[in-house]
Design a protein around this motif. Sequence first.
Motif, short mmCIF file in Angstrom:
data_model
loop_
_atom_site.label_atom_id
_atom_site.label_comp_id
_atom_site.label_asym_id
_atom_site.label_seq_id
_atom_site.Cartn_x
_atom_site.Cartn_y
_atom_site.Cartn_z
N SER A 1 0.83 -1.20 0.00
CA SER A 1 0.00 0.00 0.00
C SER A 1 0.86 1.26 0.00
O SER A 1 2.08 1.20 0.19
N ASP A 2 0.23 2.41 -0.19
CA ASP A 2 0.95 3.69 -0.17
C ASP A 2 1.59 3.95 1.18
O ASP A 2 2.55 4.72 1.28
N GLU A 3 1.04 3.31 2.23
CA GLU A 3 1.60 3.47 3.58
C GLU A 3 2.71 2.46 3.86
O GLU A 3 3.23 2.40 4.98
N GLY A 4 3.07 1.64 2.88
CA GLY A 4 4.14 0.67 3.04
C GLY A 4 3.71 -0.63 3.69
O GLY A 4 4.55 -1.41 4.14
N VAL A 5 2.39 -0.91 3.71
CA VAL A 5 1.88 -2.14 4.32
C VAL A 5 1.76 -3.23 3.26
O VAL A 5 1.22 -2.99 2.17
N GLU A 6 2.26 -4.42 3.57
CA GLU A 6 2.17 -5.53 2.64
C GLU A 6 0.80 -6.20 2.74
O GLU A 6 0.25 -6.36 3.82
N GLY A 7 0.26 -6.57 1.60
CA GLY A 7 -1.04 -7.21 1.58
C GLY A 7 -1.44 -7.53 0.16
O GLY A 7 -0.59 -7.86 -0.68
N PHE B 1 -8.58 -1.59 -11.77
CA PHE B 1 -9.16 -0.66 -10.80
C PHE B 1 -9.10 -1.30 -9.42
O PHE B 1 -9.60 -2.39 -9.20
N LEU B 2 -8.47 -0.60 -8.48
CA LEU B 2 -8.32 -1.12 -7.12
C LEU B 2 -9.60 -0.92 -6.34
O LEU B 2 -9.95 0.21 -5.98
N LEU B 3 -10.31 -2.01 -6.08
CA LEU B 3 -11.55 -1.95 -5.31
C LEU B 3 -11.25 -1.74 -3.83
O LEU B 3 -11.87 -0.90 -3.17
N LYS B 4 -10.31 -2.51 -3.30
CA LYS B 4 -9.93 -2.36 -1.89
C LYS B 4 -8.58 -3.02 -1.65
O LYS B 4 -8.16 -3.91 -2.39
N PHE B 5 -7.90 -2.55 -0.60
CA PHE B 5 -6.64 -3.14 -0.16
C PHE B 5 -6.87 -3.87 1.14
O PHE B 5 -7.61 -3.40 2.01
N ILE B 6 -6.25 -5.04 1.28
CA ILE B 6 -6.38 -5.84 2.51
C ILE B 6 -5.00 -6.11 3.08
O ILE B 6 -4.13 -6.68 2.39
N ASP B 7 -4.78 -5.70 4.31
CA ASP B 7 -3.53 -5.97 5.02
C ASP B 7 -3.33 -7.49 5.13
O ASP B 7 -4.27 -8.23 5.40
#
Length: 406
Positions: free
Chosen positions: A142-148, A237-243
Motif C-alpha cells: 500500500s501507499d503506507e508501506g503495508v504488505e497485503g 481498478f483497485l476496489l480495496k486493499f487488505i492488510d
Amino acid sequence: MKYIRAARLMLFAQLSMCVSNCVEPFDIETESFESILVINTTITNELKNQQIELSRTFRFEEEGPLPEQNAQVKVVRDTGEEYFFDETTSGIYISKEKFAVTAGNQYQLLITTQNGRSYISDKVTLPAESSIENLYPKRMVSDEGVEGLGIFIDSFDASGALMYYRFEYEETYKITAPLWVTKDLKDVLINPETGMIEFDLFTDRPLGERICYNTRVSNEIILANTSAFEEDRIIGFLLKFIDAEDISVADRYSVLVRQFVQSREAGRFYETLKKFSDTQSLFSQIQPGFITGNIISENNPEESVLGFFDLSSVSEKRMFFNRGEVLEGLPQFTPGCVQIILTIGMFESIEDYNLRLIRLIEEESAKFFEKLIDSNPGEGFYIFVQRECGDCTVFGQSVVPDFWVD
C-alpha cells in the motif's frame, strides 16, 4: 449509510473555521438544525423487490438517523404502470411486487410523507449495461508501506457510451480456530479424597466452534469515471486493499462485487456525496455546500432534500482464493494464543481455588485445551487458552454460506 454520513457532515461543515486551530478536546452541540428528508435508493434492471430507504437528518450529538415512517411511496413508468412500496421496517420501503426497470422507458419517484408533504423526482432512464470482465487478487504494498493484497477489477464497454460506475462488495471469509480440541470440561465434580475439582473430559466440544464464516459489507462510496479516457475501459481498478495480517485473509476468502452503471447526473451526485462522506473533510477548509439531487418538494421548491432517484444497470461477479495462493510467506493474523494455567496460591484454600477455576469456565473467556498429567496444585491441572483461540464463533458463525466452495 452514505447519505447518513453526508447529512451529518453537511450540517456541521461551518464548524471547520472555528476549530482549525484548536488543540483541546471539546464537545459538539447543534445550535441550529433543519430536518431534511434523506432518500436512499437505486432501482436496478434486476427482477426483484426493489428497496427505498427514507430517513431524516439528525443532530451531531445524536446517535443515528430518524426513520421516515408511514410514507406513501411509488415509482411510475411512462407507460402508466405504477409500482407501490410497503414499509416493512421503520423507514425501509419494499416494492409490493418484483419488477425490473427497462431501457427506453422513463421512471419517476413519488413520495408523500405522513405530514402530507409531497416529493417528486425528475424522470430518469436506465443506462446501458456493462459487465465485469475480470475480478482478481494481486499481492501489493500500500501507499503506507503495508504488505497485503489488492482486489482489482477490469471492465469494458465497446459502445463507449458508459462513463460512470459505482461499486459495492460483500466479502466472506473462513476462520479456523487454531487451538480447537475435541473435548471440553463439563460436569464439575469434587474428588472426596483430595478435595480438588475434577471434570468430565468425555464431553464433546461442538464441531461448530472449529470452523466459522463471517461476512462484511462495504460501507464506502467506490466510484470509477472513464470520461477522461479514450475508450470506456477500466483496467486494474483497485476496489480495496487488505492488510496481509487482516483476519479476512487468514484462510480462505471470497468477495462478491456488484457494478452499477450510472448516468452522468448520478455519477456527479455520488462524486459530491463521496467528498462529503470523507471523514477527513469534517474540519477541513473545503465547504462544498448542499448536495443537489434530482428530487424536490412539490409543496416548497426551496426545501432541501437529500437524495437522488437513480436507475442503474447491474452486473456482479464472485471470486474465491486461499491465502497461500497470494500471500505465501507474509505475516498473518493470529489471536495471540497464550496458555493459561491456574495454580493454587500460597495462602489460597482448595475451596477458593475450585471457585476460581469454575468461574473461569463459566465466564467463557477461556477454553480448555489440555489436561496436565501427574501435576500438583502448585503447577496446575489444566491448560486453557483465550476463547478466540479455541472457539471460532468469537469471529463469525458456524453456518456454511450457501454459495461457499472449498
